[in-house]
Design a protein around this motif. Sequence first.
Motif, mmCIF file in Angstrom:
data_model
loop_
_atom_site.group_PDB
_atom_site.id
_atom_site.type_symbol
_atom_site.label_atom_id
_atom_site.label_comp_id
_atom_site.label_asym_id
_atom_site.label_seq_id
_atom_site.Cartn_x
_atom_site.Cartn_y
_atom_site.Cartn_z
ATOM 1 N N MET A 50 0.843 -1.180 0.000
ATOM 2 C CA MET A 50 0.000 0.000 0.000
ATOM 3 C C MET A 50 0.888 1.243 0.000
ATOM 4 O O MET A 50 1.841 1.334 0.745
ATOM 5 C CB MET A 50 -0.908 -0.006 1.239
ATOM 6 N N ASN A 51 0.570 2.206 -0.875
ATOM 7 C CA ASN A 51 1.316 3.446 -0.955
ATOM 8 C C ASN A 51 0.684 4.496 -0.059
ATOM 9 O O ASN A 51 -0.532 4.563 0.068
ATOM 10 C CB ASN A 51 1.335 3.975 -2.389
ATOM 11 N N ILE A 52 1.508 5.317 0.535
ATOM 12 C CA ILE A 52 1.029 6.419 1.354
ATOM 13 C C ILE A 52 1.329 7.704 0.607
ATOM 14 O O ILE A 52 2.456 7.938 0.187
ATOM 15 C CB ILE A 52 1.699 6.425 2.740
ATOM 16 N N VAL A 53 0.314 8.531 0.406
ATOM 17 C CA VAL A 53 0.496 9.791 -0.299
ATOM 18 C C VAL A 53 0.951 10.825 0.719
ATOM 19 O O VAL A 53 0.229 11.162 1.650
ATOM 20 C CB VAL A 53 -0.833 10.235 -0.963
ATOM 21 N N ASN A 54 2.167 11.331 0.531
ATOM 22 C CA ASN A 54 2.672 12.355 1.441
ATOM 23 C C ASN A 54 2.266 13.748 0.981
ATOM 24 O O ASN A 54 1.904 14.590 1.780
ATOM 25 C CB ASN A 54 4.194 12.268 1.559
ATOM 26 N N THR A 55 2.357 14.012 -0.312
ATOM 27 C CA THR A 55 1.997 15.313 -0.853
ATOM 28 C C THR A 55 1.338 15.107 -2.205
ATOM 29 O O THR A 55 1.796 14.298 -2.999
ATOM 30 C CB THR A 55 3.255 16.195 -1.027
ATOM 31 N N PHE A 56 0.258 15.834 -2.462
ATOM 32 C CA PHE A 56 -0.352 15.793 -3.785
ATOM 33 C C PHE A 56 -0.926 17.156 -4.121
ATOM 34 O O PHE A 56 -1.187 17.965 -3.231
ATOM 35 C CB PHE A 56 -1.407 14.692 -3.914
ATOM 36 N N SER A 57 -1.089 17.427 -5.403
ATOM 37 C CA SER A 57 -1.647 18.692 -5.879
ATOM 38 C C SER A 57 -3.105 18.488 -6.246
ATOM 39 O O SER A 57 -3.500 17.414 -6.695
ATOM 40 C CB SER A 57 -0.891 19.175 -7.121
ATOM 41 N N LEU A 58 -3.883 19.540 -6.107
ATOM 42 C CA LEU A 58 -5.290 19.496 -6.492
ATOM 43 C C LEU A 58 -5.410 19.675 -7.996
ATOM 44 O O LEU A 58 -4.674 20.452 -8.596
ATOM 45 C CB LEU A 58 -6.076 20.605 -5.794
ATOM 46 N N GLN A 59 -6.332 18.969 -8.618
ATOM 47 C CA GLN A 59 -6.569 19.146 -10.047
ATOM 48 C C GLN A 59 -7.195 20.504 -10.332
ATOM 49 O O GLN A 59 -6.961 21.100 -11.361
ATOM 50 C CB GLN A 59 -7.476 18.041 -10.585
ATOM 51 N N SER A 60 -8.006 20.995 -9.404
ATOM 52 C CA SER A 60 -8.690 22.265 -9.615
ATOM 53 C C SER A 60 -7.754 23.466 -9.523
ATOM 54 O O SER A 60 -8.048 24.521 -10.053
ATOM 55 C CB SER A 60 -9.834 22.416 -8.619
ATOM 56 N N ASN A 61 -6.614 23.304 -8.835
ATOM 57 C CA ASN A 61 -5.643 24.389 -8.701
ATOM 58 C C ASN A 61 -4.299 23.766 -8.370
ATOM 59 O O ASN A 61 -4.039 23.405 -7.230
ATOM 60 C CB ASN A 61 -6.088 25.365 -7.611
ATOM 61 N N ARG A 62 -3.443 23.635 -9.367
ATOM 62 C CA ARG A 62 -2.150 22.958 -9.210
ATOM 63 C C ARG A 62 -1.218 23.672 -8.229
ATOM 64 O O ARG A 62 -0.256 23.095 -7.749
ATOM 65 C CB ARG A 62 -1.446 22.817 -10.563
ATOM 66 N N GLN A 63 -1.481 24.945 -7.924
ATOM 67 C CA GLN A 63 -0.634 25.668 -6.981
ATOM 68 C C GLN A 63 -0.864 25.218 -5.543
ATOM 69 O O GLN A 63 -0.021 25.427 -4.687
ATOM 70 C CB GLN A 63 -0.874 27.169 -7.091
ATOM 71 N N ILE A 64 -2.002 24.590 -5.293
ATOM 72 C CA ILE A 64 -2.309 24.132 -3.936
ATOM 73 C C ILE A 64 -1.804 22.714 -3.782
ATOM 74 O O ILE A 64 -2.132 21.838 -4.568
ATOM 75 C CB ILE A 64 -3.827 24.184 -3.667
ATOM 76 N N LYS A 65 -0.997 22.507 -2.778
ATOM 77 C CA LYS A 65 -0.468 21.187 -2.481
ATOM 78 C C LYS A 65 -0.935 20.799 -1.079
ATOM 79 O O LYS A 65 -0.965 21.621 -0.181
ATOM 80 C CB LYS A 65 1.052 21.177 -2.554
ATOM 81 N N ILE A 66 -1.323 19.546 -0.937
ATOM 82 C CA ILE A 66 -1.798 19.046 0.345
ATOM 83 C C ILE A 66 -0.816 18.006 0.846
ATOM 84 O O ILE A 66 -0.388 17.127 0.106
ATOM 85 C CB ILE A 66 -3.202 18.419 0.208
ATOM 86 N N ASN A 67 -0.436 18.151 2.102
ATOM 87 C CA ASN A 67 0.397 17.128 2.726
ATOM 88 C C ASN A 67 -0.065 16.962 4.161
ATOM 89 O O ASN A 67 -0.940 17.680 4.639
ATOM 90 C CB ASN A 67 1.887 17.462 2.629
ATOM 91 N N PHE A 68 0.518 16.005 4.819
ATOM 92 C CA PHE A 68 0.061 15.665 6.154
ATOM 93 C C PHE A 68 1.196 15.799 7.163
ATOM 94 O O PHE A 68 1.400 14.943 7.999
ATOM 95 C CB PHE A 68 -0.526 14.243 6.146
ATOM 96 N N ASP A 69 1.930 16.921 7.064
ATOM 97 C CA ASP A 69 3.063 17.115 7.964
ATOM 98 C C ASP A 69 2.713 17.944 9.193
ATOM 99 O O ASP A 69 3.580 18.265 9.992
ATOM 100 C CB ASP A 69 4.248 17.717 7.212
ATOM 101 N N GLY A 70 1.439 18.317 9.353
ATOM 102 C CA GLY A 70 1.019 19.043 10.558
ATOM 103 C C GLY A 70 1.376 20.513 10.536
ATOM 104 O O GLY A 70 1.541 21.123 11.574
#
Length: 173
Positions: A1-21
């Motif tokens: 199983m892969n864990i996604v650390n950071t990904f970009s939104l399709q609706s706005n590539r400038q926004i990146k989501i990660n789970f580093d708190g």
Amino acid sequence: MNIVNTFSLQSNRQIKINFDGGDLSSDAGLLLIKEFSAKIGFKKLIKKKFKTNDKSVRFHKDDENLLQMIYQVISAYFQDDHADELAFDPVFQTILDKESLASQPTLSRFFNRMDEDTLIQFDDIDKNLRDIIYSIKRPEHVLLDLDRTLFGIYGKQEITELERKGLENMIYL
């Protein structure tokens, strides 16, 4: 199983989501709702299908006002006067792609332009959304995590009567 650390939104590539708190915002969950909305074409549908019968040229267009109110309601800003508090909120500016939101008076005038035609448009938008959602491939598996809360139940509620009859070990939905 892969864990996604950071990904970009399709609706706005400038926004990146990660789970580093990192920095937190109580309204940042709207970014994920915006992502879902972009995937189903909600904004395009509203822009195509919704307009009031008012022909005036406005800075804040009707479809933009409607989207603003939808996102406000989703995030528990139910009154149109909350718009004044949110006028320069960075999360709302991002999800609505605007430098500033419509003000309370603008939204009040927007609501006053609603009529029977707009209700028919809402019905048509609803039908189109159902068609879009129903066209999405159903998942092979669905996992439901059901837990009983630790809150007591009071009064004459149905579950209280069942518990009184000794059915403590039943599954609660």
